[in-house]
Design a protein around this motif. Structure first.
Motif, PDB file in Angstrom:
ATOM      1  N   TYR A 222      -2.906   0.127  -4.162  1.00 57.44           N
ATOM      2  CA  TYR A 222      -3.948   0.395  -3.177  1.00 57.44           C
ATOM      3  C   TYR A 222      -5.290  -0.167  -3.654  1.00 57.44           C
ATOM      4  O   TYR A 222      -6.108  -0.629  -2.848  1.00 57.44           O
TER       5      TYR A 222
ATOM      6  N   ASP B  83      -5.102  -3.868  -2.971  1.00 56.48           N
ATOM      7  CA  ASP B  83      -5.262  -4.126  -1.542  1.00 56.48           C
ATOM      8  C   ASP B  83      -6.714  -3.972  -1.105  1.00 56.48           C
ATOM      9  O   ASP B  83      -7.190  -4.691  -0.221  1.00 56.48           O
TER      10      ASP B  83
ATOM     11  N   THR C 260      -6.739 -11.347  -0.433  1.00 57.41           N
ATOM     12  CA  THR C 260      -5.349 -11.353   0.014  1.00 57.41           C
ATOM     13  C   THR C 260      -4.472 -11.203  -1.213  1.00 57.41           C
ATOM     14  O   THR C 260      -4.846 -11.620  -2.317  1.00 57.41           O
ATOM     15  N   TRP C 261      -3.330 -10.575  -1.035  1.00 56.43           N
ATOM     16  CA  TRP C 261      -2.384 -10.417  -2.137  1.00 56.43           C
ATOM     17  C   TRP C 261      -0.976 -10.324  -1.576  1.00 56.43           C
ATOM     18  O   TRP C 261      -0.756 -10.012  -0.415  1.00 56.43           O
TER      19      TRP C 261
END
Length: 774
Positions: A745, A748, A753-754
């Protein structure tokens, strides 16, 4: 007129007219075959018929010695189902069965438990029959033994029973001696003859809490109904290819006919039981079984010793949850269903039945797991049910073992191939790359697809992809040898065409007749010139900066291993900056079903390599073949600064290296003038590296790359399972489950972006962050 009038019984049995189905055709009656084999069969049939009725047995059988005298084989078995199927078809003379012991010198042998090596357990017996056998000897010759089976509740064999069995056996032995004197061969057939004996069915116990099967009052109806479920189980398990199939078959053929509330199949590994699948109201059953220690005294753990355990439960049982008749110090736990001891259960070892063995086996069949059934409330387990459940467990055990062995072989093949693929792709300053490998959907063994990226001493980078024919371990082994050969020739400085020609000459020396296709592409990162050479492989595709897709054509040449006389030729192309190059095996592209060029051109020209690779692999229409995919993006050399890259390696289980990884990220970003991103990327690095060390249990690679307006962080490990973000929970149990998923989290929230991407030997968790002011 009586049906017996005019018939002659075999001499010695003419005094018995008590049985309701005593009549049978006599071999000496006019119009019969008159063969000695028919007369022998009639004599044996009459003997088992008399023995079953006179001794109140459910089954009687005659075992005869083989011509070499080395073993006993069942010749005729008579009785009621399913007991007739529980007798072994053959046995050694030194085996512990009563039939063999009687012939070995005990004259009359008794066995209350057919497997005397199994330690006694609480609950109902798994094999619900007691056995008595008498030797068949006359005139100095040994012929075999006469064996009878009773249900366990019919009482022990007394002196009267022994004398009656001996009398029938002696009369049969005299008849066999007479047949032998007349030239008949007294030997068993290849398969025993099974005949029904009406009136030998065990009576139903008063007040049994079991489902009514068959037609009441019709002899054999209940047993035949149970055997139908057994036959269906056999047929359906033959078609089962996955553990889910086996669980579904067990639900249909075992759980439903037995009116069970829940079913669970378990296997043993590392000293514990693990649930393979479950059905019904099985929450309590799974909680009891999953992860249970084999050394514990639980019913399932005791069943793993090879002995089925039936627990009838009790309506007035105290809330102790213990197996009935367990001693005060017995640590056995209760049957599932709230731990109140009121619910019946069956624990069946998944092993081939020891009582139905027709072929000599090398060693004892291993117990691979336990099939557990739980029921609503107490109930009894009649002998027919226990016999059929024991046979069903043998079939389930064979199916589970077969599927586990198949899965283990497939995992070994896939693991071998993955170990032969590159652990990580090398970094090229102006040519970032990514790769994918996916095995075929069918469990047909290893494939021969491979890919590689080889950096040369100059500015060239060699991109290689190939495919060895077949789906065997040999294919994977040859693939590993070819990949090594190509890498060796490339590091010597050979061009693509010369590289393929030398590899083709080397292939015969590897001792294989397999062919291989290959595509080699040498990219000069300084000029953008790409030289392509093919060996029967599809040409690579290039997606230009404007989104146009075109193949990089080159002479097709012949596959490696054909040893053609025509030398391999190559073709040069110039790549504009921003071009994405795709090398692929035929498992990615099926010309008659899809167009990989259209899939490559969809989605715009600026897609990330990882996202693009996932999209190309996900769009593959079939899974009939392995799929290998290699992507590279040429970033050009227009005088701008080359991308800045750095790499840090963390050894497995070295948790102290997490702090060093944070320091590595901090130093690199400060050196590149990106200190403003240091705090966030250090935090993310700490979370991802810790997660990889704990869950993957492998070495971890940390790679940092700054190019253009973004910084990219990659964390690579050898675990192919993707990380799953887990939400926070207010409960203690939920919080424990979420302990290792919270860091994602943070990723994110902080990253632009991931995503996570599978590689040949694991996965890569990557993310990108915008450079402030870029």
């Amino acid at each position: 007129m009586s049906p017996e009038k005019g018939r002659l019984w075999p001499e010695g049995f003419m005094d018995d007219r008590s049985a309701p189905d005593a009549g049978f055709p006599d071999a000496r009656e006019p119009g019969s075959a008159g063969a000695l084999g028919d007369e022998l069969t009639a004599v044996l049939h009459r003997a088992v018929h008399q023995a079953a009725h006179r001794l109140r047995a459910v089954t009687a059988a005659v075992y005869l010695l083989t011509p070499d005298g080395g073993e006993l084989r069942a010749a005729v078995i008579g009785g009621s189902p399913p007991s007739v199927l529980t007798l072994p078809g053959r046995m050694r003379l030194d085996s512990p069965y009563a039939s063999a012991r009687a012939l070995a010198g005990q004259r009359v042998a008794f066995l209350a438990e057919p497997d005397p090596l199994a330690e006694p357990e609480s609950g109902a017996l798994a094999y619900p029959y007691t056995v008595a056998a008498v030797a068949l000897e006359a005139e100095g010759r040994r012929f075999g033994s006469l064996t009878v089976l009773r249900t366990e509740d019919s009482g022990d064999y007394g002196g009267t029973d022994s004398r009656e069995l001996t009398r029938i056996g002696d009369r049969l032995a005299v008849l066999l001696a007479g047949l032998h004197a007349r030239g008949a061969t007294i030997a068993p057939g290849s398969l025993p003859v099974l005949v029904p004996v009406f009136g030998s069915e065990p009576p139903a116990a008063t007040g049994e809490r079991v489902a009514v099967r068959g037609v009441p009052g019709v002899p054999g109806s209940a047993g035949m109904t149970l055997l139908y479920a057994l036959q269906r189980l056999t047929e359906m398990l033959n078609r089962a290819t996955t553990m889910e199939d086996v669980v579904g078959v067990a639900e249909f053929c075992v759980m439903a006919p037995m009116r069970a509330r829940a079913l669970a199949l378990t296997s043993a590994a590392e000293g514990r039981l693990w649930v393979l699948g479950h059905s019904g109201d099985s929450a309590d059953l799974v909680a009891e079984l999953h992860g249970g220690a084999l050394h514990a005294g639980t019913p399932a753990a005791r069943a793993m010793r090879g002995r089925a355990l039936f627990v009838p439960g009790s309506a007035g049982a105290p809330a102790t949850g213990r197996v009935p008749d367990a001693g005060p110090g017995d640590p056995s736990s209760g049957v599932p269903g709230g731990g109140d001891g009121r619910h019946a259960a069956a624990y069946l070892p998944l092993v081939g039945s020891r009582h139905v063995v027709d072929l000599p086996m090398a060693g004892t069949a291993p117990v691979v797991g336990v099939c557990c059934l739980s029921f609503d409330g107490p109930r009894t387990f009649p002998p027919e049910e226990r016999a059929v459940l024991t046979m069903m467990a043998g079939l389930l055990g064979a199916a589970v073992q077969r599927i586990q062995l198949s899965a283990a072989r497939q995992a070994l093949a896939e693991g071998m191939q993955r170990r032969l693929l590159p652990a990580a792709l090398p970094e090229a300053p102006r040519l970032p790359t990514t790769a994918r490998y996916r095995p075929a959907q069918a469990a047909s063994g290893a494939g021969g697809d491979w890919y590689d990226v080889i950096t040369m001493p100059d500015d060239r980078v060699m991109l290689v992809i190939g495919d060895v024919e077949g789906h065997t371990l040999e294919s994977a082994a040859v693939m590993g040898q070819l990949r090594t050969s190509v890498a060796a020739y490339a590091t010597e400085g050979h061009g693509p065409a010369a590289l393929l020609e030398r590899t083709d000459r080397l292939l015969p020396r590897l001792g294989t007749e397999l062919l291989a296709t290959c595509c080699v592409m040498a990219v000069d990162t300084g000029t953008g010139v790409a030289e392509v050479a093919l060996a029967g492989h599809p040409a690579p595709l290039a997606r230009l900066p404007d989104g146009t897709v075109r193949p990089l054509w080159a002479p097709a040449n012949v596959p490696l291993g054909l040893h053609g006389r025509t030398p391999y030729r190559s073709q040069e192309h110039t790549l504009p900056p921003g071009t994405v190059v795709v090398l692929y095996s035929d498992g990615v592209h099926e010309p008659e079903r899809d167009d990989i060029g259209a899939r490559l051109g969809a989605g715009g020209a600026g897609a990330d390599l990882e996202i693009l690779a996932d999209r190309l692999l996900a769009g593959t229409p079939g899974r009939r073949d392995d799929a290998a995919l290699l992507l590279a993006r040429y970033e050009g050399a227009d005088g701008s600064a080359a991308p800045r890259t750095a790499r840090f390696h963390v050894h497995r289980r070295d948790l102290r290296a997490v702090r060093e990884a944070r320091g590595f990220v901090h130093e690199c970003l400060c050196e590149w003038g990106l200190a403003d991103l240091s705090d966030d990327l250090e935090l993310i690095t700490s979370e991802l590296v810790t997660n990889a060390l704990i869950h993957a249990g492998s070495d971890v690679d940390v790679r940092l790359r700054a190019s253009g307006h973004r910084v990219r962080l990659e964390v690579r490990d050898s675990d192919s399972d993707p990380p799953v973000p887990t939400a926070y929970s207010l409960t203690e149990e939920g919080s424990a489950r979420a302990e290792h998923g919270r860091g994602l989290y943070l990723v994110d929230a902080l990253a632009h972006t991931w995503n996570t991407s599978p590689s040949g030997r694991g996965k890569t968790v990557w993310l990108e962050m915008d450079i402030p002011g870029a």
